[in-house]
Design a protein around this motif. Structure first.
Motif, short mmCIF file in Angstrom:
data_model
loop_
_atom_site.label_atom_id
_atom_site.label_comp_id
_atom_site.label_asym_id
_atom_site.label_seq_id
_atom_site.Cartn_x
_atom_site.Cartn_y
_atom_site.Cartn_z
N SER A 25 0.84 -1.20 0.00
CA SER A 25 0.00 0.00 0.00
C SER A 25 0.87 1.25 0.00
O SER A 25 2.05 1.21 0.37
CB SER A 25 -0.93 0.01 1.21
OG SER A 25 -0.20 0.15 2.42
N LEU A 33 -3.80 3.60 -1.45
CA LEU A 33 -3.93 2.70 -2.59
C LEU A 33 -3.40 1.33 -2.21
O LEU A 33 -2.24 1.19 -1.82
CB LEU A 33 -3.14 3.24 -3.79
CG LEU A 33 -3.56 4.61 -4.35
CD1 LEU A 33 -2.65 5.01 -5.50
CD2 LEU A 33 -5.01 4.58 -4.81
N ASP A 35 -2.57 -2.62 -3.29
CA ASP A 35 -2.21 -3.39 -4.48
C ASP A 35 -1.62 -4.72 -4.04
O ASP A 35 -0.51 -4.80 -3.52
CB ASP A 35 -1.20 -2.63 -5.33
CG ASP A 35 -1.00 -3.27 -6.70
OD1 ASP A 35 -1.47 -4.39 -6.91
OD2 ASP A 35 -0.37 -2.62 -7.57
N ASP A 587 -4.14 -1.02 -15.81
CA ASP A 587 -3.59 -0.57 -14.52
C ASP A 587 -3.20 0.90 -14.66
O ASP A 587 -2.09 1.33 -14.32
CB ASP A 587 -2.37 -1.43 -14.16
CG ASP A 587 -1.96 -1.29 -12.70
OD1 ASP A 587 -2.77 -0.77 -11.90
OD2 ASP A 587 -0.84 -1.70 -12.35
N ASN A 590 -1.82 3.29 -11.55
CA ASN A 590 -0.49 2.91 -11.07
C ASN A 590 0.59 3.21 -12.10
O ASN A 590 1.69 3.65 -11.75
CB ASN A 590 -0.46 1.42 -10.71
CG ASN A 590 -1.09 1.14 -9.37
OD1 ASN A 590 -0.94 1.91 -8.43
ND2 ASN A 590 -1.83 0.03 -9.27
N LEU A 621 -8.59 7.86 -10.61
CA LEU A 621 -9.01 6.89 -9.61
C LEU A 621 -10.46 6.49 -9.83
O LEU A 621 -10.85 5.35 -9.54
CB LEU A 621 -8.83 7.48 -8.21
CG LEU A 621 -9.16 6.56 -7.03
CD1 LEU A 621 -8.24 5.33 -7.03
CD2 LEU A 621 -9.04 7.32 -5.71
N SER A 624 -9.94 4.18 -13.50
CA SER A 624 -8.89 3.20 -13.72
C SER A 624 -9.43 1.79 -13.52
O SER A 624 -9.89 1.45 -12.43
CB SER A 624 -7.73 3.46 -12.76
OG SER A 624 -6.75 2.44 -12.87
N TYR A 626 -8.30 -1.27 -13.04
CA TYR A 626 -7.76 -2.09 -11.95
C TYR A 626 -8.26 -1.61 -10.60
O TYR A 626 -8.53 -2.42 -9.70
CB TYR A 626 -6.24 -2.04 -12.01
CG TYR A 626 -5.52 -2.91 -11.00
CD1 TYR A 626 -5.54 -4.30 -11.10
CD2 TYR A 626 -4.81 -2.33 -9.95
CE1 TYR A 626 -4.87 -5.09 -10.19
CE2 TYR A 626 -4.12 -3.12 -9.03
CZ TYR A 626 -4.16 -4.50 -9.15
OH TYR A 626 -3.48 -5.29 -8.23
N ASP A 627 -8.40 -0.31 -10.44
CA ASP A 627 -8.79 0.26 -9.15
C ASP A 627 -10.29 0.28 -8.93
O ASP A 627 -10.74 0.66 -7.84
CB ASP A 627 -8.23 1.69 -9.05
CG ASP A 627 -6.72 1.71 -9.06
OD1 ASP A 627 -6.11 1.34 -8.05
OD2 ASP A 627 -6.15 2.07 -10.11
N ASN A 628 -11.07 -0.10 -9.93
CA ASN A 628 -12.53 -0.05 -9.79
C ASN A 628 -13.19 -1.42 -9.93
O ASN A 628 -14.41 -1.51 -10.08
CB ASN A 628 -13.11 0.93 -10.82
CG ASN A 628 -12.86 2.37 -10.41
OD1 ASN A 628 -13.63 2.95 -9.64
ND2 ASN A 628 -11.79 2.96 -10.91
N LYS A 659 -6.75 -9.79 -9.90
CA LYS A 659 -7.63 -9.07 -8.96
C LYS A 659 -9.09 -9.30 -9.30
O LYS A 659 -9.94 -9.44 -8.40
CB LYS A 659 -7.31 -7.58 -8.98
CG LYS A 659 -8.11 -6.77 -7.97
CD LYS A 659 -7.70 -5.30 -7.96
CE LYS A 659 -8.52 -4.52 -6.94
NZ LYS A 659 -8.15 -3.07 -6.93
#
Length: 712
Positions: A25, A33, A35, A587, A590, A621, A624, A626-628, A659
């Motif tokens: 993180s 964040l 990961d 991604d 990142n 954010l 993205s 990967y982040d959602n 993920k």
């Protein structure tokens, strides 16, 4: 049995590989964040890009397990894929050749031999039929799993030839010089971009070296016979957000160095008669101002978005003229004004002709002006929905413009147009050996309303006997970044789906330039979400207008279009039968937060800089992929990557898949295929590439229930 009710990949009992979560993180702009899969990025990733065999054992083993799982999922479709490959190959003339281009006393061209993957580069004297093979692609590629040819450029006296090849997929080219009398090579130059500009005395040339992050960053001058270590640096770009490229003017008077990011450029002239000259910029670098140049009768002909006065811009570009040596663009003579909504894309110059192309909502155009009379000619696609492209060849004193016409239903026709007399000579009509009847197909250009009422152009290809009753499966393709416009051209492989009842659809979403520069601007940075919402709106439109059945649409995108696929999977995955994300930029946050990666600094112009700007961070954010990823149902997905890819590094799709599987609550399967010996463009051979397409098409047919019983 109704195939549409069959669960896709129902035979698959094998469990997918599990990537061990190793949580890390960090806090950025006050946001934590997390990961768990950052370990999939090899510590020696730069070495891996150059040499895929250097991948760490643990990571390589994991990617191979993923490939094995995907192979098992697709195993019942092997016969279908083989059939698709044979079918697509049957539409390719295996001994195809391109019409020759004249350069002085020779006609240069490339051709293929039957059953061979790579082209053969040849020439003939203008007054003879005696062929000389200059570069035998199949022979040169024999020792490599991957082989991509860059520059193939004869010297001004036609006695030597510079040629370049990438043998890993990392887009790092080795340049060699071939003596065309003996066929022997010399002067091996490594880690180059593959571009070459010859000096006019045939004793030296310029090329571009790559830095450790694969960025083309400096121009070198090489004297024939010298070692690469003795080459002289001519120009270096120290800003890691900028790329360097090389070219020369059509009259061969000047070489030029173009330095650019995605919204600003600078051009430096090189006198090709003087190897000791120090290049100087034509205009000082100004944020947001782009230009490229040609040369005509002592004047620079400039395509630019500079508005003519300080502080003013012409977003859709214009063409101006300025004497060589003049550096005040406000004093330039206007040749072609800006046309709002039609982006002026390219510029060419012949001794008697000014040639440019532009693009707007009603498609592409090529325009020609006589320097003396001022008379204009305009060339458009010859189909209501179609494509046109043009080239001026290698000579400056010429009245010939080569034009290519095609449409989604009509094979490409290549002709030479005499700009003075209007005479046209057809050089080639694309042959489809297995047969093609254009009258069996229809192509439409329609417009779909997006979330904000903006109308999104949509190109739809189908057979005339495919009913528009809301039952058809569809493949919906999108990109929507960097101003790249999807072309309404002829692609034979699409017919393999269309002939099986699919509707093939291009979504011209915001982020491209199909409706001018404003269309691009409204799909980038803080407005990036428009790209995703436009695509979803097109899917809804296809269902509402009965072009396609609900949940029988397969979404497909490549690279930045793969990011679009990740975004719509998170936002509206339930609307799709399946999603194919090829070498996807998933991604996103990142990557853009890491300035050490190959393309991160140049990408800040396209996406914004989330390191320095919290608003950009918050925006990225929010989308993205990967982040959602969320704890919800996802449709079947096929995700691909390339181990030596310097653009979208292999770990982006790998992390996304790991993920996604760990988070989703149902659906799938999620399949990952990594090409262990290629980069961003996939396999290099023309027939090998068909296997990648067949994999995508077989997946699309499986998830829409259209695989024939005999091939299940």
């Amino acid at each position: 049995m109704d195939k549409t009710t069959v669960t896709p990949f129902s035979h698959l009992t094998r469990k997918p590989p599990v990537a061990e979560p190793r949580p890390t993180s960090r806090t950025v702009h006050g946001v934590r964040l997390e990961d768990s899969y950052a370990w999939l990025r090899a510590k020696n990733w730069q070495e891996v890009i150059e040499n895929p065999k250097a991948v760490p054992v643990e990571i390589g083993a994991y990617l191979k397990r993923e490939n094995a799982f995907t192979a098992e999922a697709l195993r019942p479709l092997e016969d279908l894929q083989k059939g698709l490959i044979a079918e697509m190959r049957g539409r390719i003339r295996e001994d195809e050749s391109e019409p020759p281009i004249r350069d002085g006393a020779y006609l240069y061209y490339e051709r293929f031999r039957k059953r061979q993957q790579y082209p053969v580069f040849c020439r003939k004297p203008v007054d003879s039929k005696r062929e000389e093979v200059l570069l035998d692609g199949p022979k040169e590629a024999r020792a490599f799993d991957y082989f991509d040819i860059g520059a193939v450029l004869p010297s001004p006296n036609h006695a030597l030839m510079a040629w370049a090849a990438d043998t890993t997929g990392a887009e790092s080219y080795v340049i060699r010089i071939r003596d065309l009398a003996t066929g022997k090579d010399s002067d091996k130059l490594s880690r180059t971009s593959g571009e070459v500009v010859w000096g006019r005395d045939n004793t030296f040339f310029y090329y571009i070296e790559l830095d450790k992050s694969q960025r083309p960053y400096r121009v070198m001058r090489h004297k024939l016979g010298d070692r690469q270590a003795a080459d002289v640096e001519i120009f270096r770009e120290v800003d890691t957000g900028w790329f360097v490229s090389l070219d020369c003017t059509q009259d061969d008077r000047y070489g030029f160095i173009s330095v650019h990011d995605h919204e600003t450029s600078e051009v430096l002239l090189l006198d090709l008669d003087d190897p000791s000259e120090v290049p100087a910029p034509i205009f000082p670098r100004v944020q947001g101002i782009e230009y490229d140049i040609e040369h005509h009768a002592g004047n620079l002909i400039i395509r630019t978005n500079h508005g003519g006065e300080a502080g003013f811009k012409a977003p859709d570009f214009r063409i101006v003229s300025l004497p060589v040596g003049q550096t005040d663009i406000t004093k330039a003579l206007l040749l072609v004004p800006e046309t709002p909504g039609r982006v002026l894309e390219s510029l060419n110059v012949l001794e008697d002709w000014l040639i440019w192309s532009d693009l707007g909502e009603d498609g592409p155009r090529i325009r020609v002006r006589n320097w003396t009379s001022g008379e204009d000619q305009v060339f458009a696609p010859r189909a209501a929905v179609g494509d046109i492209s043009g080239m001026v060849g290698l000579e400056y004193v010429s009245d010939t413009l080569r034009l290519c016409f095609s449409s989604p239903t009509e094979p490409e026709m290549t002709l030479d147009r005499n700009l003075r007399t209007g005479e046209e000579t057809i050089l080639k009509v694309q042959e489809v050996p297995s047969g093609h009847d254009a009258s069996l197909y229809r192509v439409e250009r329609v417009f779909a309303p997006s979330h904000d009422g903006v109308m999104v152009p949509v190109t739809i290809l189908s057979r005339k006997d495919t009913p528009r009753d809301g039952t058809a499966p569809a493949l919906l393709y999108g990109y929507g970044s960097y101003g790249h416009a999807l072309e309404a051209d002829f692609e034979t492989e699409r017919l393999s789906l269309v002939d099986r009842g699919f509707v093939y659809v291009l979504a011209h979403v915001r982020g491209g330039m199909e409706k001018g520069f404003g269309w691009y601007r409204d799909g980038k940075r803080e407005k990036k979400v428009n790209t995703f919402l436009d695509f979803i709106a097109v899917a809804d439109f296809l269902v509402a207008e009965k072009y396609a059945a609900p949940k029988r649409i397969v979404a497909n995108g490549v690279s930045a279009g793969g990011m679009l696929m990740g975004a719509i999977a998170n936002m509206a995955g339930e609307k799709f039968a399946g999603i194919v994300a090829e070498v996807p930029f998933v991604d996103s946050l990142n990557t853009i937060l890491d300035p050490t990666l190959p393309l991160t600094p140049p990408e800040w112009v396209e996406w914004g800089n989330p390191i320095e700007d919290k608003a950009t961070f918050d925006t990225m954010l929010g989308y993205s992929p990967y982040d959602n990823i969320a704890a919800k149902h996802y449709p079947p997905m096929l995700v691909t990557g390339g181990l030596s890819d310097p653009r979208v590094t292999y770990w982006e799709p790998a992390k996304f898949v790991a993920k996604l599987r760990a988070t989703m609550t149902g659906g799938g399967p999620i399949l990952l295929h990594t090409n262990m010996g290629a980069g961003h463009g996939g396999a290099s051979g023309r027939f090998e590439q068909l296997a990648d397409i067949a994999r995508v098409f077989a997946f699309a047919m499986e998830v829409t229930g259209t695989v024939p019983e005999a091939q299940v």
